[in-house]
Design a protein around this motif. Structure first.
Motif, PDB file in Angstrom:
ATOM      1  N   LYS A   1       0.819  -1.231   0.000  1.00 28.91           N
ATOM      2  CA  LYS A   1       0.000   0.000   0.000  1.00 28.91           C
ATOM      3  C   LYS A   1       0.849   1.276   0.000  1.00 28.91           C
ATOM      4  N   GLN A   2       1.941   1.253  -0.737  1.00 30.52           N
ATOM      5  CA  GLN A   2       2.808   2.436  -0.828  1.00 30.52           C
ATOM      6  C   GLN A   2       2.315   3.338  -1.964  1.00 30.52           C
ATOM      7  N   TRP A   3       1.123   3.903  -1.792  1.00 24.92           N
ATOM      8  CA  TRP A   3       0.472   4.637  -2.887  1.00 24.92           C
ATOM      9  C   TRP A   3       1.205   5.928  -3.232  1.00 24.92           C
ATOM     10  N   ASP A   4       1.689   6.635  -2.228  1.00 21.97           N
ATOM     11  CA  ASP A   4       2.415   7.876  -2.506  1.00 21.97           C
ATOM     12  C   ASP A   4       3.705   7.597  -3.276  1.00 21.97           C
ATOM     13  N   THR A   5       4.403   6.534  -2.891  1.00 24.32           N
ATOM     14  CA  THR A   5       5.627   6.163  -3.605  1.00 24.32           C
ATOM     15  C   THR A   5       5.305   5.726  -5.023  1.00 24.32           C
ATOM     16  N   LEU A   6       4.258   4.911  -5.167  1.00 22.03           N
ATOM     17  CA  LEU A   6       3.880   4.411  -6.490  1.00 22.03           C
ATOM     18  C   LEU A   6       3.417   5.548  -7.398  1.00 22.03           C
ATOM     19  N   ALA A   7       2.791   6.558  -6.800  1.00 19.96           N
ATOM     20  CA  ALA A   7       2.311   7.698  -7.585  1.00 19.96           C
ATOM     21  C   ALA A   7       3.457   8.438  -8.275  1.00 19.96           C
ATOM     22  N   GLU A   8       4.640   8.373  -7.691  1.00 24.36           N
ATOM     23  CA  GLU A   8       5.792   9.047  -8.299  1.00 24.36           C
ATOM     24  C   GLU A   8       6.210   8.392  -9.616  1.00 24.36           C
ATOM     25  N   TYR A   9       5.857   7.132  -9.783  1.00 23.09           N
ATOM     26  CA  TYR A   9       6.220   6.405 -11.002  1.00 23.09           C
ATOM     27  C   TYR A   9       5.083   6.362 -12.013  1.00 23.09           C
ATOM     28  N   TYR A  10       3.922   6.853 -11.630  1.00 24.83           N
ATOM     29  CA  TYR A  10       2.770   6.830 -12.524  1.00 24.83           C
ATOM     30  C   TYR A  10       2.924   7.901 -13.604  1.00 24.83           C
ATOM     31  N   VAL A  11       2.520   7.551 -14.835  1.00 24.98           N
ATOM     32  CA  VAL A  11       2.593   8.505 -15.943  1.00 24.98           C
ATOM     33  C   VAL A  11       1.191   9.061 -16.197  1.00 24.98           C
ATOM     34  N   ASP A  12       1.005  10.340 -15.855  1.00 21.34           N
ATOM     35  CA  ASP A  12      -0.274  11.011 -16.087  1.00 21.34           C
ATOM     36  C   ASP A  12      -0.195  11.755 -17.415  1.00 21.34           C
ATOM     37  N   PHE A  13      -0.780  11.194 -18.458  1.00 19.36           N
ATOM     38  CA  PHE A  13      -0.694  11.793 -19.787  1.00 19.36           C
ATOM     39  C   PHE A  13      -1.563  13.039 -19.922  1.00 19.36           C
ATOM     40  N   THR A  14      -2.494  13.234 -18.979  1.00 21.05           N
ATOM     41  CA  THR A  14      -3.341  14.429 -19.034  1.00 21.05           C
ATOM     42  C   THR A  14      -2.671  15.621 -18.372  1.00 21.05           C
ATOM     43  N   GLY A  15      -1.780  15.364 -17.433  1.00 25.36           N
ATOM     44  CA  GLY A  15      -1.148  16.446 -16.688  1.00 25.36           C
ATOM     45  C   GLY A  15      -2.086  17.122 -15.716  1.00 25.36           C
TER      46      GLY A  15
END
Length: 459
Positions: free
Chosen positions: A398-412
């Motif tokens: 459940k390391q959501w904040d850490t995982l969010a750093e690697y997520y690619v948000d194409f919408t910005g």
């Protein structure tokens, strides 16, 4: 009956009741039963499966966690800059590639695989040769040699066990991978021969992986199905380890083929099961006369591979979301990792692997550019500069904040907090509960049995 790939809106839940919760609407097949599994049977079944998963987890921690974790860290933080140049030299050697193109592969581009195949074959031959010679010469295997074999079996960065899986996988997908003389003699060598040393039942990829996992794309009925479980729950993961173990053994796939009257697939997989679970163990015992050798060199690698596949699948299919008609969104339910550090010939883009299977790994960057608009529209499960091992680990812990750093948000448009919240919801969300899924499978089996009875009476 369910719409689309198997999801019906009434079967969606957000994991509030745990794995044993029950939804109000069940996606039974036409002719299936809505009679639920008896309460006592359901909870006994749940407990036994969970305990099996726990036992395999303890086994993995004892025998395999150190070789995998230690060599993973050594590869990532120390050895990679030193070993990669040597591998690149071997991979790009013109004479080697020319030999592979002229004598091994059906297409020149498949020579990309040859250097890794040679490393795998060399390492595994030395490793299995050493333990076999020691057993036959001295009648026993010392603990240090078993440990050394496990380190060699895994490889730095997990690249030996990874390569063994990947090439068996590639062979299952591409029956025309090799020249005709190889196809007519050894056939799928990594799937059906070397694979038995890496926990792979012969013909497993040719049959169950293609005809079940890819046919259903991870949907209900798939022997790898996981959207009845909370992918962020270590508790639910125990249930999935049991399910993956049955898949790797061939048991659940064989039952699927029998239920769906897929006779040729059933018979081919049954042949592989007999080879893996009867013929090879008998040959090992006849040659070594050692249950210890059989357990540590043959059974333990199977346990490792089954467990590790369960772990990786929580990354490859860790998220789920639904469209307005209740159908799963493909670019959410399968993940893609771009610019990953531990990719094996395109395995990181599991989304393309399921929905654009024929795209060659070298062409994935161009293919991914064509998917950007789709990924924007659905906030697709796309990550970068992360390995699937880390992805699975972050989901399960459940390391959501850490995982969010690697997520690619194409919408910005999404903040880090928005991404973390979205990923947490999608990892916990289900198509149905574990109990409902067991009733769904039970309904399918009753439906198949009824159809068979009607056919028998008509004859």
């Amino acid at each position: 009956p369910p719409q689309g790939r198997g999801g019906c809106r009434g079967a969606r839940e957000a994991s509030g009741g745990g794995a044993m919760g029950r939804t109000e609407e069940l996606p039974y097949p036409p002719g299936g039963t809505r009679e639920p599994t008896p309460w006592v049977s359901r909870h006994s079944m749940f407990g036994l499966r969970w305990l099996t998963g726990l036992a395999l987890t303890v086994n993995f921690v004892i025998f395999w966690s150190v070789p995998i974790a230690l060599q993973g860290m050594l590869w990532k933080f120390a050895l990679r800059p030193w070993l990669l140049p040597a591998y690149d030299w071997l991979d790009k050697h013109p004479a080697l590639r020319a030999f592979a193109a002229n004598h091994v592969f059906s297409k020149e581009k498949y020579s990309d695989y040859f250097a890794t195949m040679l490393v795998l074959l060399t390492t595994s031959s030395v490793a299995i040769g050493t333990v076999t010679y020691t057993q036959l010469r001295y009648g026993d295997l010392p603990a240090w040699l078993i440990a050394a074999y496990y380190f060699a079996w895994v490889g730095f960065g997990g690249r030996i066990m990874g390569a063994a899986y990947v090439f068996a996988h590639k062979e299952g997908h591409n029956q025309g991978l090799y020249k005709k003389w190889i196809r007519r003699t050894t056939g799928n060598f990594f799937e059906n021969y070397l694979g038995v040393l890496y926990g792979n039942v012969p013909f497993n990829f040719t049959t169950s992986h293609i005809a079940i996992h890819h046919r259903l794309d991870g949907g209900p009925g798939d022997t790898f199905y996981q959207f009845d479980l909370d992918r962020s729950s270590p508790w639910d993961f125990m249930l999935y380890v049991h399910r993956t173990c049955l898949h790797c053994m061939g048991v659940s796939s064989l039952r699927y083929f029998a239920e769906h009257k897929m006779v040729s697939k059933h018979n081919l997989l049954l042949r592989g099961i007999i080879i893996y679970w009867l013929v090879v163990p008998a040959a090992i015992l006849l040659a070594t006369r050692s249950l210890k050798f059989l357990f540590y060199i043959y059974i333990e690698p199977f346990c490792c591979m089954a467990y590790f596949l369960a772990f990786l699948n929580f990354g490859y299919h860790g998220f789920v979301d639904f469209d307005e008609e209740g159908r799963t969104v493909p670019c959410v339910s399968a993940t893609a990792i771009v610019d990953g550090e531990d990719d094996y010939f395109g395995e990181d883009d599991h989304m393309a692997h399921h929905y654009h299977t024929n795209v060659y790994f070298a062409d994935l960057p161009d293919h991914q550019k064509t998917q950007v608009e789709l990924w924007k529209r659905h906030h697709a499960s796309v990550f970068h500069k992360i390995s699937v091992v880390e992805l699975s680990l972050f989901i399960l812990t459940k390391q959501w904040d850490t995982l969010a750093e690697y997520y690619v948000d194409f919408t910005g448009e999404l903040s880090k907090a928005d991404v973390a919240k979205m990923l947490a919801l999608r990892a916990r969300q289900k198509e149905m509960s574990f109990a409902d899924y067991q009733d769904f499978l039970r309904g399918k089996r009753r439906s198949a049995a009824s159809a068979a009875a009607v056919k028998a009476k008509s004859q």
